[in-house]
Design a protein around this motif. Structure first.
Motif, PDB file in Angstrom:
ATOM      1  N   PHE A 101      54.787  60.673  31.114  1.00 44.40           N
ATOM      2  CA  PHE A 101      55.166  60.250  29.775  1.00 44.40           C
ATOM      3  C   PHE A 101      53.926  59.815  29.006  1.00 44.40           C
ATOM      4  CE2 PHE A 101      58.799  59.556  32.564  1.00 44.40           C
ATOM      5  CZ  PHE A 101      59.787  60.240  31.873  1.00 44.40           C
ATOM      6  N   PRO A 102      53.961  59.849  27.675  1.00 44.59           N
ATOM      7  CA  PRO A 102      52.761  59.553  26.881  1.00 44.59           C
ATOM      8  C   PRO A 102      52.391  58.067  26.888  1.00 44.59           C
ATOM      9  CG  PRO A 102      54.643  59.916  25.449  1.00 44.59           C
ATOM     10  CD  PRO A 102      55.099  60.258  26.831  1.00 44.59           C
ATOM     11  N   LEU A 103      51.087  57.807  26.973  1.00 43.65           N
ATOM     12  CA  LEU A 103      50.571  56.440  26.986  1.00 43.65           C
ATOM     13  C   LEU A 103      50.531  55.868  25.568  1.00 43.65           C
ATOM     14  CD1 LEU A 103      49.075  54.046  28.447  1.00 43.65           C
ATOM     15  CD2 LEU A 103      46.942  55.256  27.881  1.00 43.65           C
ATOM     16  N   HIS A 104      51.168  54.748  25.373  1.00 43.56           N
ATOM     17  CA  HIS A 104      51.125  53.973  24.123  1.00 43.56           C
ATOM     18  C   HIS A 104      51.223  54.851  22.865  1.00 43.56           C
ATOM     19  CE1 HIS A 104      49.084  50.369  26.299  1.00 43.56           C
ATOM     20  NE2 HIS A 104      50.402  50.232  26.275  1.00 43.56           N
ATOM     21  N   PRO A 105      52.317  55.575  22.715  1.00 45.69           N
ATOM     22  CA  PRO A 105      52.444  56.485  21.565  1.00 45.69           C
ATOM     23  C   PRO A 105      52.483  55.782  20.211  1.00 45.69           C
ATOM     24  CG  PRO A 105      54.530  56.307  22.750  1.00 45.69           C
ATOM     25  CD  PRO A 105      53.508  55.633  23.596  1.00 45.69           C
ATOM     26  N   TYR A 106      52.749  54.470  20.204  1.00 43.45           N
ATOM     27  CA  TYR A 106      52.823  53.744  18.933  1.00 43.45           C
ATOM     28  C   TYR A 106      51.576  52.889  18.674  1.00 43.45           C
ATOM     29  CZ  TYR A 106      57.651  55.096  19.772  1.00 43.45           C
ATOM     30  OH  TYR A 106      58.775  55.819  20.046  1.00 43.45           O
ATOM     31  N   TRP A 107      50.561  53.087  19.505  1.00 41.63           N
ATOM     32  CA  TRP A 107      49.350  52.256  19.375  1.00 41.63           C
ATOM     33  C   TRP A 107      48.701  52.415  17.997  1.00 41.63           C
ATOM     34  CZ3 TRP A 107      48.273  48.597  22.815  1.00 41.63           C
ATOM     35  CH2 TRP A 107      47.047  47.940  22.710  1.00 41.63           C
ATOM     36  N   GLY A 108      48.797  53.572  17.423  1.00 38.30           N
ATOM     37  CA  GLY A 108      48.208  53.809  16.110  1.00 38.30           C
ATOM     38  C   GLY A 108      48.850  53.011  14.999  1.00 38.30           C
ATOM     39  N   ARG A 114      46.392  56.917  16.360  1.00 38.09           N
ATOM     40  CA  ARG A 114      47.182  57.274  15.183  1.00 38.09           C
ATOM     41  C   ARG A 114      47.099  58.774  14.936  1.00 38.09           C
ATOM     42  NH1 ARG A 114      44.579  54.329  11.080  1.00 38.09           N
ATOM     43  NH2 ARG A 114      45.613  52.520  11.977  1.00 38.09           N
ATOM     44  N   TRP A 115      45.900  59.306  15.076  1.00 35.72           N
ATOM     45  CA  TRP A 115      45.696  60.736  14.843  1.00 35.72           C
ATOM     46  C   TRP A 115      46.261  61.568  15.995  1.00 35.72           C
ATOM     47  CZ3 TRP A 115      40.043  59.001  13.791  1.00 35.72           C
ATOM     48  CH2 TRP A 115      39.984  58.364  12.547  1.00 35.72           C
ATOM     49  N   LYS A 116      46.055  61.114  17.224  1.00 38.24           N
ATOM     50  CA  LYS A 116      46.571  61.865  18.375  1.00 38.24           C
ATOM     51  C   LYS A 116      48.075  62.108  18.259  1.00 38.24           C
ATOM     52  CE  LYS A 116      43.291  60.624  22.087  1.00 38.24           C
ATOM     53  NZ  LYS A 116      43.014  61.987  22.582  1.00 38.24           N
ATOM     54  N   TYR A 117      48.807  61.028  17.917  1.00 36.60           N
ATOM     55  CA  TYR A 117      50.260  61.162  17.886  1.00 36.60           C
ATOM     56  C   TYR A 117      50.781  61.661  16.545  1.00 36.60           C
ATOM     57  CZ  TYR A 117      50.495  59.238  22.543  1.00 36.60           C
ATOM     58  OH  TYR A 117      50.359  59.066  23.909  1.00 36.60           O
ATOM     59  N   ASN A 118      49.879  61.944  15.631  1.00 35.79           N
ATOM     60  CA  ASN A 118      50.261  62.697  14.449  1.00 35.79           C
ATOM     61  C   ASN A 118      50.238  64.193  14.768  1.00 35.79           C
ATOM     62  OD1 ASN A 118      50.507  62.987  11.288  1.00 35.79           O
ATOM     63  ND2 ASN A 118      48.829  64.333  11.914  1.00 35.79           N
ATOM     64  N   PHE A 119      49.180  64.645  15.452  1.00 30.00           N
ATOM     65  CA  PHE A 119      49.024  66.074  15.747  1.00 30.00           C
ATOM     66  C   PHE A 119      49.709  66.498  17.046  1.00 30.00           C
ATOM     67  CE2 PHE A 119      45.390  65.124  12.964  1.00 30.00           C
ATOM     68  CZ  PHE A 119      45.511  66.135  12.026  1.00 30.00           C
ATOM     69  N   TRP A 120      49.807  65.610  18.038  1.00 26.79           N
ATOM     70  CA  TRP A 120      50.403  65.926  19.335  1.00 26.79           C
ATOM     71  C   TRP A 120      49.794  67.213  19.916  1.00 26.79           C
ATOM     72  CZ3 TRP A 120      53.921  63.534  22.565  1.00 26.79           C
ATOM     73  CH2 TRP A 120      54.575  62.394  22.061  1.00 26.79           C
ATOM     74  N   SER A 121      48.486  67.336  19.807  1.00 29.95           N
ATOM     75  CA  SER A 121      47.856  68.612  20.151  1.00 29.95           C
ATOM     76  C   SER A 121      47.721  68.808  21.663  1.00 29.95           C
ATOM     77  CB  SER A 121      46.479  68.695  19.500  1.00 29.95           C
ATOM     78  OG  SER A 121      45.629  67.684  19.996  1.00 29.95           O
ATOM     79  N   GLU A 122      47.796  70.059  22.060  1.00 31.94           N
ATOM     80  CA  GLU A 122      47.729  70.427  23.470  1.00 31.94           C
ATOM     81  C   GLU A 122      46.313  70.316  24.011  1.00 31.94           C
ATOM     82  OE1 GLU A 122      48.591  74.570  24.210  1.00 31.94           O
ATOM     83  OE2 GLU A 122      47.652  75.180  22.335  1.00 31.94           O
ATOM     84  N   ARG A 123      46.242  70.323  25.316  1.00 30.63           N
ATOM     85  CA  ARG A 123      44.957  70.322  26.010  1.00 30.63           C
ATOM     86  C   ARG A 123      44.708  71.715  26.598  1.00 30.63           C
ATOM     87  NH1 ARG A 123      42.478  65.406  26.728  1.00 30.63           N
ATOM     88  NH2 ARG A 123      43.732  63.593  26.112  1.00 30.63           N
TER      89      ARG A 123
END
Length: 473
Positions: A224-231, A336-345
């Motif tokens: 699961f994603p780490l701290h998705p609301y940290w931004g 904030r930017w990571k969970y705006n784009f949700w971009s793949e690795r």
């Protein structure tokens, strides 16, 4: 007998540490032991300098960060922000060439002000650091809290010898009041006790092509994603909360597209990694389950730089405040930017579009890719240190010396030397490319945005220009 017990404490503490942690605490422990010797001989004298005290508390912050379970890069960055700020604010009124950040930070209420009486500023710092560490890391072990108390007591015993009781009490009370005020403010930032909610099991991320998805075997046990609301947390510096979204190359699987070429470059590099590349990838891994995490690495580098620069006490406090605030804001903005784009690795794009058998050299962390958190935070740190100490500064980073060899990847942990702070930032970013977990775009944007974050911090009114110029001529 009391002295004998106190003298044994640093030895017991040293013996309780594993090889990974000894490198940054050994100096503090030796200095503490030396400081106790005059008491044994019945002589008065100081062996710890004021600068030694600031560095000893930085070492302790690193130790607590490393040895507190359920930590994360995000939570650690927040802790260093408040720890560094507390060090600065506990002494700043004793140095007319420096300005308090009271009224300059985002939503910070007015801090306690010292009276017109005399203060012992090192006792204020000492009490403030002990208080903020035990408050911000309230979940750490009782043994760790005892270590904090012991360090506070040992420093207190040395530096309170020549003061009357009123000055001593006033100074200790002031340091604790600064720490308590800052801690109360910290509770409202959105990240208070966030180690209790590291992963959101109910959050469903986007499923469109190019979206992040966890790997089966990653850096974390969690999928699961780490701290998705940290931004959404409060930034220390308001200007950093107002930064616009960076631009990202749009998703496109055609081989001629810029997007495809980003991942192709990761794949090609993974096929030709040198031993040096592998050493860089592991050196900057900073896995929070084994180290003090990327923000701690920056805090550690600050200790190395301050020692080499023979910094004064206020210079130490300012540096730790800037680095701590910078790391905290860098992670808030980056998340904030990571969970705006949700971009793949690369771990998802490359097997689907280039080589289905491909695996990254370094395991994926549990959060989206763009932009790189390592690059963003490293660029923030480098820009701050450059502003404080200049562009050309040679130093050695021994943070991971003593760690056990990584037999799987055939890499030893050897000290690394740099001639500038930006060289560190670029190598940190490159480490994620070598590890196969970030594209060049992730790193380039992270470096550019991290520099902007730092510039907002550097632009705060840190110095009383006239007094500072006169003092530093």
């Amino acid at each position: 007998m009391e002295f004998a017990n106190n003298l044994l404490l640093p030895i017991k503490l040293l013996n309780s540490m594993n090889r990974t942690t000894r490198h940054y605490s050994l100096l503090a422990l030796l200095l503490i032991t030396v400081a106790l010797l005059p008491a044994c001989k019945g002589k008065k004298g100081s062996h710890l300098t004021e600068t030694d005290v600031a560095l000893a508390w930085a070492d302790m912050a690193l130790y607590i960060t490393k040895n507190t379970p359920a930590n994360s890069p995000t939570f650690a960055s927040r802790c260093f922000g408040y720890i560094g700020l507390t060090m600065y604010e506990s002494i700043v009124h004793g140095y007319p060439q420096y300005n308090s950040l009271d009224g300059q930070l985002n939503g910070m209420p007015s801090l306690p002000q010292p009276g017109a009486n005399d203060y012992n500023w090192i006792l204020a710092l000492n009490a403030g650091q002990a208080s903020i560490l035990k408050s911000i890391y309230v979940q750490t072990s009782d043994a760790n809290k005892h270590r904090v108390d012991s360090l506070e007591e040992l420093i207190f015993n040395q530096f309170s010898n020549n003061d009357d009781n009123e000055i001593t009490k006033r100074s200790v009370d002031y340091g604790r009041s600064i720490a308590q005020s800052i801690f109360e403010w910290s509770k409202t930032d959105g990240g208070h006790r966030a180690y209790l909610r590291n992963f959101d099991k109910s959050l469903k991320g986007p499923t469109k092509p190019g979206s992040w998805e966890p790997t089966l075997y990653g850096q974390s046990f969690s999928h699961f994603p780490l701290h998705p609301y940290w931004g959404q947390n409060r930034n220390f510096v308001k200007a950093n909360s107002e930064m616009p979204l960076p631009e990202m190359i749009p998703y496109d699987t055609s081989r001629s597209s810029l997007y495809y070429q980003q991942y192709l470059s990761v794949y090609q590099k993974s096929m030709e990694l040198t031993q040096e590349d592998k050493e860089v990838a592991l050196w900057w891994g900073d896995d929070p389950s084994e180290t003090y995490a990327p923000p701690g690495h920056s805090y550690y580098i600050a200790t190395v730089v301050l020692k080499k620069a023979h910094a004064t006490l206020p210079q130490c406090a300012e540096t730790f405040a800037r680095i701590g605030i910078g790391s905290a804001d860098a992670f808030i903005d980056c998340w904030r930017w990571k969970y705006n784009f949700w971009s793949e690795r690369p771990s998802s794009f490359i097997p689907r579009n280039i080589d289905k058998e491909w695996q990254s050299f370094w395991p994926d962390p549990p959060f989206p890719a763009f932009p790189s958190g390592h690059a963003t935070q490293a660029a923030t740190t480098a820009t701050i240190l450059t502003d404080l100490f200049g562009e050309n500064f040679t130093f050695a980073d021994s943070s991971h010396v003593g760690r056990k060899r990584d037999d799987l990847r055939q890499v030893d942990f050897k000290a690394r030397t740099y001639s500038s702070f930006w060289q560190v930032a670029e190598e940190t970013a490159n480490s994620r490319f070598y590890g196969g977990i970030h594209t060049p775009q992730d790193n380039d944007v992270g470096l550019a945005e991290g520099k902007k974050i730092a510039q907002h911090i550097n632009s705060l009114n840190w110095h009383n220009s006239q007094n500072y110029a006169a003092k530093n001529r």
